[in-house]
Design a protein around this motif. Structure first.
Motif, PDB file in Angstrom:
ATOM      1  N   PRO A   1       0.794  -1.237   0.000  1.00 35.38           N
ATOM      2  CA  PRO A   1       0.000   0.000   0.000  1.00 35.38           C
ATOM      3  C   PRO A   1       0.825   1.285   0.000  1.00 35.38           C
ATOM      4  O   PRO A   1       0.480   2.241  -0.703  1.00 35.38           O
ATOM      5  N   LEU A   2       1.907   1.322   0.767  1.00 35.33           N
ATOM      6  CA  LEU A   2       2.738   2.528   0.781  1.00 35.33           C
ATOM      7  C   LEU A   2       3.316   2.805  -0.602  1.00 35.33           C
ATOM      8  O   LEU A   2       3.270   3.941  -1.097  1.00 35.33           O
ATOM      9  N   ILE A   3       3.845   1.764  -1.241  1.00 34.95           N
ATOM     10  CA  ILE A   3       4.465   1.928  -2.556  1.00 34.95           C
ATOM     11  C   ILE A   3       3.402   2.256  -3.607  1.00 34.95           C
ATOM     12  O   ILE A   3       3.594   3.137  -4.450  1.00 34.95           O
ATOM     13  N   ALA A   4       2.272   1.557  -3.550  1.00 34.41           N
ATOM     14  CA  ALA A   4       1.214   1.759  -4.548  1.00 34.41           C
ATOM     15  C   ALA A   4       0.650   3.174  -4.485  1.00 34.41           C
ATOM     16  O   ALA A   4       0.479   3.839  -5.520  1.00 34.41           O
ATOM     17  N   ILE A   5       0.356   3.646  -3.273  1.00 34.00           N
ATOM     18  CA  ILE A   5      -0.231   4.983  -3.143  1.00 34.00           C
ATOM     19  C   ILE A   5       0.797   6.051  -3.470  1.00 34.00           C
ATOM     20  O   ILE A   5       0.492   7.035  -4.165  1.00 34.00           O
ATOM     21  N   ALA A   6       2.029   5.875  -3.007  1.00 38.79           N
ATOM     22  CA  ALA A   6       3.076   6.850  -3.319  1.00 38.79           C
ATOM     23  C   ALA A   6       3.311   6.925  -4.822  1.00 38.79           C
ATOM     24  O   ALA A   6       3.481   8.020  -5.383  1.00 38.79           O
ATOM     25  N   SER A   7       3.293   5.779  -5.490  1.00 44.69           N
ATOM     26  CA  SER A   7       3.483   5.766  -6.942  1.00 44.69           C
ATOM     27  C   SER A   7       2.348   6.496  -7.648  1.00 44.69           C
ATOM     28  O   SER A   7       2.571   7.225  -8.631  1.00 44.69           O
ATOM     29  N   GLU A   8       1.136   6.316  -7.141  1.00 51.20           N
ATOM     30  CA  GLU A   8      -0.025   7.011  -7.708  1.00 51.20           C
ATOM     31  C   GLU A   8       0.107   8.521  -7.519  1.00 51.20           C
ATOM     32  O   GLU A   8      -0.202   9.308  -8.433  1.00 51.20           O
TER      33      GLU A   8
ATOM     34  N   ILE B  37       2.944  10.222  -7.146  1.00 47.15           N
ATOM     35  CA  ILE B  37       4.029  10.683  -8.030  1.00 47.15           C
ATOM     36  C   ILE B  37       3.503  10.899  -9.451  1.00 47.15           C
ATOM     37  O   ILE B  37       3.806  11.910 -10.100  1.00 47.15           O
ATOM     38  N   LYS B  38       2.694   9.962  -9.910  1.00 46.79           N
ATOM     39  CA  LYS B  38       2.151  10.064 -11.269  1.00 46.79           C
ATOM     40  C   LYS B  38       1.155  11.213 -11.393  1.00 46.79           C
ATOM     41  O   LYS B  38       1.199  12.000 -12.347  1.00 46.79           O
ATOM     42  N   SER B  39       0.251  11.339 -10.420  1.00 50.23           N
ATOM     43  CA  SER B  39      -0.793  12.366 -10.510  1.00 50.23           C
ATOM     44  C   SER B  39      -0.219  13.776 -10.419  1.00 50.23           C
ATOM     45  O   SER B  39      -0.752  14.703 -11.030  1.00 50.23           O
ATOM     46  N   LEU B  40       0.867  13.938  -9.670  1.00 49.89           N
ATOM     47  CA  LEU B  40       1.503  15.249  -9.533  1.00 49.89           C
ATOM     48  C   LEU B  40       2.616  15.462 -10.554  1.00 49.89           C
ATOM     49  O   LEU B  40       3.292  16.495 -10.520  1.00 49.89           O
ATOM     50  N   LYS B  41       2.813  14.470 -11.437  1.00 49.61           N
ATOM     51  CA  LYS B  41       3.843  14.546 -12.486  1.00 49.61           C
ATOM     52  C   LYS B  41       5.237  14.827 -11.903  1.00 49.61           C
ATOM     53  O   LYS B  41       5.952  15.739 -12.327  1.00 49.61           O
TER      54      LYS B  41
ATOM     55  N   LYS C 142       7.165  18.802  -1.476  1.00 46.25           N
ATOM     56  CA  LYS C 142       7.002  17.908  -0.320  1.00 46.25           C
ATOM     57  C   LYS C 142       5.622  18.100   0.307  1.00 46.25           C
ATOM     58  O   LYS C 142       4.932  17.136   0.665  1.00 46.25           O
ATOM     59  N   ILE C 143       5.222  19.369   0.448  1.00 41.35           N
ATOM     60  CA  ILE C 143       3.918  19.679   1.045  1.00 41.35           C
ATOM     61  C   ILE C 143       2.800  19.133   0.158  1.00 41.35           C
ATOM     62  O   ILE C 143       1.843  18.503   0.642  1.00 41.35           O
ATOM     63  N   LEU C 144       2.916  19.337  -1.141  1.00 39.51           N
ATOM     64  CA  LEU C 144       1.907  18.832  -2.072  1.00 39.51           C
ATOM     65  C   LEU C 144       1.808  17.311  -2.031  1.00 39.51           C
ATOM     66  O   LEU C 144       0.720  16.737  -2.073  1.00 39.51           O
ATOM     67  N   PHE C 145       2.965  16.655  -1.968  1.00 37.72           N
ATOM     68  CA  PHE C 145       2.995  15.188  -1.927  1.00 37.72           C
ATOM     69  C   PHE C 145       2.278  14.681  -0.681  1.00 37.72           C
ATOM     70  O   PHE C 145       1.436  13.775  -0.768  1.00 37.72           O
ATOM     71  N   ARG C 146       2.588  15.262   0.460  1.00 35.96           N
ATOM     72  CA  ARG C 146       1.955  14.845   1.712  1.00 35.96           C
ATOM     73  C   ARG C 146       0.441  15.049   1.641  1.00 35.96           C
ATOM     74  O   ARG C 146      -0.344  14.184   2.061  1.00 35.96           O
ATOM     75  N   GLU C 147       0.021  16.198   1.137  1.00 30.79           N
ATOM     76  CA  GLU C 147      -1.410  16.504   1.054  1.00 30.79           C
ATOM     77  C   GLU C 147      -2.128  15.533   0.114  1.00 30.79           C
ATOM     78  O   GLU C 147      -3.232  15.065   0.409  1.00 30.79           O
ATOM     79  N   GLU C 148      -1.492  15.232  -1.020  1.00 29.25           N
ATOM     80  CA  GLU C 148      -2.112  14.329  -1.993  1.00 29.25           C
ATOM     81  C   GLU C 148      -2.186  12.897  -1.462  1.00 29.25           C
ATOM     82  O   GLU C 148      -3.167  12.176  -1.707  1.00 29.25           O
TER      83      GLU C 148
END
Length: 271
Positions: A148-155, A157-161, A231-237
């Protein structure tokens, strides 16, 4: 836990968020044939709750817990002292620095050694630390694409380009295939090897509880390559995704793990 210069363990957060690791550790203990006069090494003992549990089983033996985090070891010592456990010691020691020889009947590790990318070196040190006919019980999560950590983080990364930021990122975890790990143990002189890849589900009461869990086990490492504002955007997403997955009953994730059991043969091995 184990040494990682990129991640500072928070002992208080880990205690409150480690229900999954504790459950898997108890399963590992219950599977091992522990006798009451054996000496045990616990690698990556964390705050020591499972180390103390094993000390209660080996009342005529002795348990040594090691962890690279001084804060984790401090908590473990305080816990053992508060309940009067005497057949136990806790040492600040990284898994990469293990230097025991023929000292333990069992080497145990729960949800820890996936942090050690030099796995062959670690297993060789474990083999040397075992007495003749000693055995191992190791359990760790597989942080592959389905975790789950890898799957959501990968999602995220992709959504925020953000892909370009991760092109040269050093993935921090060891993720072996079952047969690869079995071959590694066999080549290092272990026998009676039994490796199981299992799936287990764990339910979190809320998105916030799930986020605390992921943060306690290395979420922050995904922020390494990013500039401050991203970093802030990643955490929020990431948190937004967890909230979308949650229902009134919380949210449930499935994790894959390896449980590895093996015996040492009677031959000596040199480092």
């Amino acid at each position: 836990m184990l040494k990682n210069m990129r991640f500072e363990w928070d002992s208080s957060k880990y205690i409150s968020s480690s229900g999954l690791q504790t459950a898997m550790g108890k399963k590992l203990i219950n599977t091992l044939p522990i006798r009451n006069n054996e000496d045990i090494l616990d690698i990556g003992c964390g705050t020591g709750n499972l180390t103390i549990k094993m000390a209660g089983i080996v009342n005529n033996g002795y348990v040594t817990g090691i962890d690279s985090s001084p804060l984790m070891i401090k908590k473990a010592k305080e816990m053992a002292e508060s309940i009067g456990v005497i057949n136990i010691q806790f040492l600040v020691m990284d898994a990469g620095d293990i230097n025991f020889s023929r000292q333990f009947d069992i080497v145990f590790s729960n949800s820890a050694i996936h942090w050690v990318k030099e796995s062959e070196k670690l297993l060789k040190s474990i083999r040397v630390a075992l007495k003749q006919r000693g055995h191992i019980g190791l359990q760790f999560p597989l942080l592959n694409s389905s975790h789950p950590l890898i799957a959501i983080a990968s999602e995220v990364i992709k959504s925020l380009k953000l892909e370009d930021y991760y092109n040269s990122w050093d993935f921090p975890w060891f993720v072996p295939a079952l047969e690869e790990y079995k071959a590694l143990l066999r080549n290092l002189g272990f026998k009676d090897i039994n490796i199981q890849q299992i799936e287990n589900s764990f339910k979190f009461k809320s998105a916030a509880a799930a986020f605390d869990f992921f943060e306690s086990v290395g979420f922050v490492l995904f922020l390494e390559p990013l500039p401050s504002e991203r970093k802030i955007l990643f955490r929020e997403e990431f948190m937004k995704t967890l909230k979308e997955l949650a229902s009134n009953n919380g949210l449930e994730f499935t994790f894959q793990r390896l449980f590895a059991f093996a015996n040492a043969d009677d031959r000596s091995i040199e480092k």
